[in-house]
Each structure stands twice: as structure tokens, then as C-alpha cells.
Design an enzyme around this catalytic site. Structure first.
Site, PDB file in Angstrom:
ATOM      1  N   SER A 188       0.829  -1.216   0.000  1.00  0.00           N
ATOM      2  CA  SER A 188       0.000   0.000   0.000  1.00  0.00           C
ATOM      3  C   SER A 188       0.858   1.258   0.000  1.00  0.00           C
ATOM      4  O   SER A 188       2.023   1.242   0.392  1.00  0.00           O
ATOM      5  CB  SER A 188      -0.884   0.050   1.245  1.00  0.00           C
ATOM      6  OG  SER A 188      -1.704  -1.074   1.299  1.00  0.00           O
TER       7      SER A 188
HETATM    8  N1  SAH Z   1       0.232  -5.292   3.771  1.00  0.00           N
HETATM    9  C1  SAH Z   1       1.027  -5.808   2.675  1.00  0.00           C
HETATM   10  C2  SAH Z   1       0.364  -5.662   1.338  1.00  0.00           C
HETATM   11  C3  SAH Z   1      -0.822  -6.457   1.235  1.00  0.00           C
HETATM   12  S1  SAH Z   1      -1.397  -6.765  -0.409  1.00  0.00           S
HETATM   13  C4  SAH Z   1       2.382  -5.166   2.627  1.00  0.00           C
HETATM   14  O1  SAH Z   1       2.657  -4.276   3.458  1.00  0.00           O
HETATM   15  O2  SAH Z   1       3.168  -5.538   1.767  1.00  0.00           O
HETATM   16  C5  SAH Z   1      -2.681  -7.889   0.063  1.00  0.00           C
HETATM   17  C6  SAH Z   1      -2.174  -9.251   0.465  1.00  0.00           C
HETATM   18  O3  SAH Z   1      -3.307  -9.985   0.930  1.00  0.00           O
HETATM   19  C7  SAH Z   1      -1.604 -10.023  -0.710  1.00  0.00           C
HETATM   20  O4  SAH Z   1      -0.323 -10.477  -0.377  1.00  0.00           O
HETATM   21  C8  SAH Z   1      -2.590 -11.177  -0.883  1.00  0.00           C
HETATM   22  O5  SAH Z   1      -1.969 -12.375  -1.318  1.00  0.00           O
HETATM   23  C9  SAH Z   1      -3.148 -11.312   0.529  1.00  0.00           C
HETATM   24  N2  SAH Z   1      -4.453 -11.987   0.607  1.00  0.00           N
HETATM   25  C10 SAH Z   1      -5.502 -11.911  -0.257  1.00  0.00           C
HETATM   26  N3  SAH Z   1      -6.533 -12.676   0.170  1.00  0.00           N
HETATM   27  C11 SAH Z   1      -6.127 -13.248   1.339  1.00  0.00           C
HETATM   28  C12 SAH Z   1      -6.746 -14.149   2.262  1.00  0.00           C
HETATM   29  N4  SAH Z   1      -7.971 -14.651   2.062  1.00  0.00           N
HETATM   30  N5  SAH Z   1      -6.034 -14.519   3.344  1.00  0.00           N
HETATM   31  C13 SAH Z   1      -4.780 -14.048   3.569  1.00  0.00           C
HETATM   32  N6  SAH Z   1      -4.141 -13.189   2.724  1.00  0.00           N
HETATM   33  C14 SAH Z   1      -4.811 -12.796   1.620  1.00  0.00           C
END
Ligand code: SAH
Length: 230
Positions: free
Chosen positions: A73
Site C-alpha cells: 500500500s
Molecule cells: N500489507 C502488505 C500488502 C498487502 S497486499 C504489505 O505491506 O506488503 C494484500 C495481500 O493480501 C496479498 O499479499 C494477498 O496475497 C493477501 N491476501 C488476499 N486474500 C487473502 C486471504 N484470504 N487470506 C490471507 N491473505 C490474503
């Protein structure tokens, strides 16, 4: 990037987050973020969390690619979500969507004695984040591969929950795993549609209230079919 350039880039980024906070105060109700939040933003080396070749861009106030079609983000949003949790430093936190581990590291910097349990659905990202955070000597973080719709029941209840991928509605399991008096920050909405950053609070008597804080754009929280109706 040498040390001088790095320091300048961090200063610029911090100034930008402060400006964004002022500009969005009418939505968020906060003109500034806590010293704790801002110190964490200044301390975590964001370039270590992005795809190689994006190290300089890491300090621009924009989302960045982290591989596997996922993004880290915008720093201002990381700061806002961290701040909205109103952490004191001793909390047990559940994070859904470890991604690169950047948001996890920011939370770890805010804590003195607490612990973060972070769940990531993509095994490659979970493993990479775990290795990276261990190399950076964070001892108050546990990462596991799993489905965030299930939370992480072994360590529940959590004083705070942060979700960094957008579900269409707040999973009941996560509300159940939030402690009385706890707060959850979660982007809500369909992909490429209107999404809203929501803060859910659970009172000491268990009453749940939701505040819509800001329009946002997050990658979807991936829903396996068994979870589609939760
Ligand atoms: N906070 C992270 C960015 C998150 S992007 C950072 O600082 O880098 C969103 C993430 O959520 C992705 O890695 C994606 O694979 C994960 N995601 C999506 N659906 C999910 C689920 N059901 N359970 C766990 N993780 C999930």
C-alpha cells in the site's frame, strides 16, 4: 541509494504523509498521526520490501509492486491504518495479508511488548516475508500461510486486527476473534468498485460499531468458494 540519499528520501516521505494527513482530516478526524506511528514510518526501511529495481521508488508516496500480482500500500495508507488502531504498545495483533511484510514491520516498530500474528494466502509471499522479517531481527512477529477468512484462532482474541486486502463484507470469524475493547481496520468493497476503509470497534460489553473513514483501493481478499457466503 547511499545513506544521505536514503535519509533525504525518508524525510520527504514523512513530510508527504504529514501533508496527506492534514488534507484528509475531514474524512479521518485526525490532522496528525501519533509520534509512535510516525517514528515507525521513519524507522522501517521500505526499500527492503519492494521488488528489486523499485528501491528508489519505494520512498515515493505510492503503492509499489511486490511480485505475484500484489502491491504494497501507499505509505500514507499504511500510516493511517496503523494510527487508526490506537495502539499503546502491548497489544496482540492479527494481520490478514502479510504481502511483503512492510505493514507488519511498521506494526512491530509501534509495539514494545506485544506480538503480531500475520496470515498470508500466497505461500511464496508468506515464506519471503517471514525470511525478510527474521533477517531484520523482528522477534515479535509470526507469519503463517493460510486463509485469512479463518483468522488465526489459536491466539485469539486479538486487541487489534488489520486487514490489508479488501473483502466484500467483514468476515464474522474476524469479528469473533477481536477482543472486547478491540479495534479492526479493514478496507471493504468489491475490486475496482467503491471501497471504503472501515474501523470496527467492539465495546467492553461486546457491542460492535463501524465507522467509514476514507475511500480506498485495495487488492481483493481472495475468497475460496467455501467462504463465499461468509
Ligand atoms: N500489507 C502488505 C500488502 C498487502 S497486499 C504489505 O505491506 O506488503 C494484500 C495481500 O493480501 C496479498 O499479499 C494477498 O496475497 C493477501 N491476501 C488476499 N486474500 C487473502 C486471504 N484470504 N487470506 C490471507 N491473505 C490474503
Amino acid at each position: 541509494m547511499d545513506a544521505g540519499e536514503h535519509q533525504k528520501a525518508v524525510h520527504r516521505l514523512i513530510a508527504e504523509i504529514e501533508r496527506n494527513a492534514r488534507d484528509t482530516a475531514h474524512w479521518t478526524g485526525r490532522k496528525t498521526f501519533s509520534e509512535r506511528t510516525m517514528a515507525a514510518m521513519a524507522n522501517v526501511p521500505r526499500h527492503r520490501f519492494v521488488t528489486p529495481n523499485y528501491e528508489v521508488a519505494a520512498y515515493v508516496n505510492r503503492p509499489q509492486p511486490i511480485g505475484h500480482g500484489q502491491t504494497i500500500s501507499q505509505p500514507y495508507i499504511v500510516a493511517l491504518m496503523t494510527d487508526l488502531l490506537d495502539l499503546k504498545g502491548h497489544e496482540k495483533i492479527l494481520e490478514i495479508g502479510t504481502g511483503s511484510g512492510y505493514q507488519t514491520a511498521v506494526l512491530a516498530e509501534v509495539l514494545n511488548t506485544g506480538h503480531i500474528y500475520s496470515v498470508e494466502t500466497l505461500s511464496a509471499l508468506a515464506r519471503q516475508a517471514q525470511r525478510r522479517l527474521a533477517e531484520m531481527n523482528y522477534t515479535n512477529i509470526s507469519v503463517r500461510e493460510g486463509d485469512g477468512f479463518d483468522g488465526w484462532s489459536e491466539h485469539a482474541p486479538y486487541d487489534a486486527i488489520i486487514v490489508t486486502a479488501a473483502p466484500e463484507r467483514i468476515p464474522k470469524t474476524l469479528i469473533d476473534q477481536l477482543a472486547m475493547g478491540g479495534r479492526m481496520a479493514v478496507p471493504l468493497g468489491r475490486p475496482h468498485d467503491r471501497q471504503s476503509l472501515v474501523v470496527l470497534s467492539k465495546s467492553l460489553s461486546g457491542k460492535v460499531t463501524e465507522d467509514h473513514v476514507l475511500p480506498v483501493a485495495f487488492v481483493p481478499m481472495v475468497c475460496s468458494s467455501s467462504h463465499a457466503k461468509r
